[in-house]
Design a protein around this motif. Structure first.
Motif, short mmCIF file in Angstrom:
data_model
loop_
_atom_site.label_atom_id
_atom_site.label_comp_id
_atom_site.label_asym_id
_atom_site.label_seq_id
_atom_site.Cartn_x
_atom_site.Cartn_y
_atom_site.Cartn_z
N LEU A 135 0.85 -1.19 0.09
CA LEU A 135 0.17 -0.05 0.08
C LEU A 135 0.86 1.22 -0.03
N PRO A 136 1.92 1.35 0.58
CA PRO A 136 2.69 2.57 0.56
C PRO A 136 3.48 2.81 -0.68
N LEU A 137 3.96 1.72 -0.97
CA LEU A 137 4.39 1.72 -2.33
C LEU A 137 3.24 2.21 -3.72
N MET A 138 2.23 1.55 -3.30
CA MET A 138 1.20 2.34 -4.41
C MET A 138 0.73 3.84 -4.15
N GLU A 139 1.16 4.29 -3.07
CA GLU A 139 0.74 5.61 -2.81
C GLU A 139 1.89 6.38 -3.48
N LEU A 140 3.35 5.76 -3.36
CA LEU A 140 4.09 6.33 -4.22
C LEU A 140 3.77 6.45 -5.58
N LEU A 141 3.19 5.46 -6.20
CA LEU A 141 3.11 5.04 -7.67
C LEU A 141 1.96 6.00 -7.90
N ARG A 142 0.87 6.19 -7.09
CA ARG A 142 -0.01 7.36 -7.22
C ARG A 142 0.50 8.83 -7.43
N GLY A 143 1.74 9.01 -7.05
CA GLY A 143 1.99 10.44 -7.20
C GLY A 143 2.02 11.19 -6.00
N LYS A 144 1.87 10.68 -4.69
CA LYS A 144 1.50 11.25 -3.47
C LYS A 144 2.46 12.22 -3.05
N ILE A 145 3.80 11.90 -3.69
CA ILE A 145 4.99 12.78 -3.12
C ILE A 145 5.37 13.41 -4.51
N SER A 146 6.38 12.69 -5.27
CA SER A 146 6.55 13.39 -6.79
C SER A 146 7.10 12.27 -7.83
N TRP A 147 7.53 12.63 -8.99
CA TRP A 147 7.54 11.61 -9.91
C TRP A 147 8.74 10.72 -9.51
N VAL A 148 9.76 11.34 -8.81
CA VAL A 148 10.87 10.68 -8.49
C VAL A 148 10.55 9.40 -7.83
N GLU A 149 9.72 9.42 -6.67
CA GLU A 149 9.36 8.25 -6.00
C GLU A 149 8.49 7.34 -6.68
N GLN A 150 7.58 7.79 -7.80
CA GLN A 150 6.97 7.10 -8.38
C GLN A 150 7.94 6.18 -9.22
N ARG A 151 9.03 6.73 -9.64
CA ARG A 151 9.92 5.77 -10.49
C ARG A 151 10.41 4.86 -9.78
N VAL A 152 11.06 5.05 -8.53
CA VAL A 152 11.47 3.94 -7.57
C VAL A 152 10.34 3.00 -7.05
#
Length: 228
Positions: A135-152
């Motif tokens: 779930l936390p990784l999905m939140e990053l994938l959803r762009g909840k922080i920035s595109w940099v975290e989406q990438r990782v």
């Protein structure tokens, strides 16, 4: 794992007064005591803000250890996945905390650590899923922080779904969303980079942003300074 490798990770000549110091714990020569202390460190890292500057450095070290020793199981049974999961979620939920000091690096490091440890071994990936990392990784994938975290996050989730044991657990809940988000990221990545970097009028801000991208996940300001 070779016992000596963790012991020699960090050496300090200054007396330490922090009872939850990761670096003191990792240098503890007695294996059972070291594991107990490290387990306490992972728990304390998610509940205390007193040592936040040290937390960034700790995650930087852990990121390097995970990249260099991805099949080493010791940290997995001491709570590292639970710790990384909670740190990512805190970064998503608490923007004040995220933007304080160098905390912006923490979710990125945490996602990289998860990805490294789940890259090769299915049992590690299964442990990660059971520890609540998806779930936390999905939140990053959803762009909840920035595109940099989406990438990782994409990389970490790809490692998780590459194992038969964890593929179904993730795709049953998130398959369609992951596909749609991955397509969106691929289609919009050039526009995002332009808007956040190339299109920034002030040169100073462009340079700062570029430095952050180059150093995030690679040692932060210390690395940048060592290259200057």
């Amino acid at each position: 794992m070779a016992e000596s490798q963790h012991h020699k990770t960090v050496k300090s000549t200054n007396p330490c007064t922090n009872p939850f110091c990761f670096f003191c714990s990792i240098n503890e020569p007695a294996p059972s005591l070291r594991r107990t202390r490290l387990s306490r460190c992972f728990k304390e890292m998610t509940s205390s803000s007193d040592q936040e500057q040290e937390h960034v450095l700790v995650l930087s070290v852990l990121c390097n250890l995970a990249a260099n020793q991805p099949n080493d199981p010791e940290f997995l049974y001491l709570g590292i996945f639970e710790c990384m999961s909670k740190l990512i979620q805190r970064g998503v939920d608490d923007k004040v905390w995220l933007l304080r000091d160098q905390n912006i690096y923490i979710p990125y490091y945490a996602a990289h650590i998860i990805g490294s440890y789940t890259m090769n071994r299915a049992d590690f990936a299964e442990r990660a899923v059971e520890s609540g990392v998806v779930l936390p990784l999905m939140e990053l994938l959803r762009g909840k922080i920035s595109w940099v975290e989406q990438r990782v996050a994409v990389h970490a989730l790809c490692h998780l779904v590459s194992h038969e044991r964890t593929f179904k657990a993730i795709t049953d809940l998130y398959e369609q969303e992951i596909i749609e988000l991955a397509k969106e990221i691929a289609c919009n990545c050039f526009q995002v980079v332009y808007e956040n970097f190339l299109g920034v009028k002030k040169k100073k801000l462009r340079v700062k942003y570029h430095c952050d991208l180059l150093t995030r996940g690679l040692g932060g300001c210390e690395l940048r300074e060592s290259k200057s």
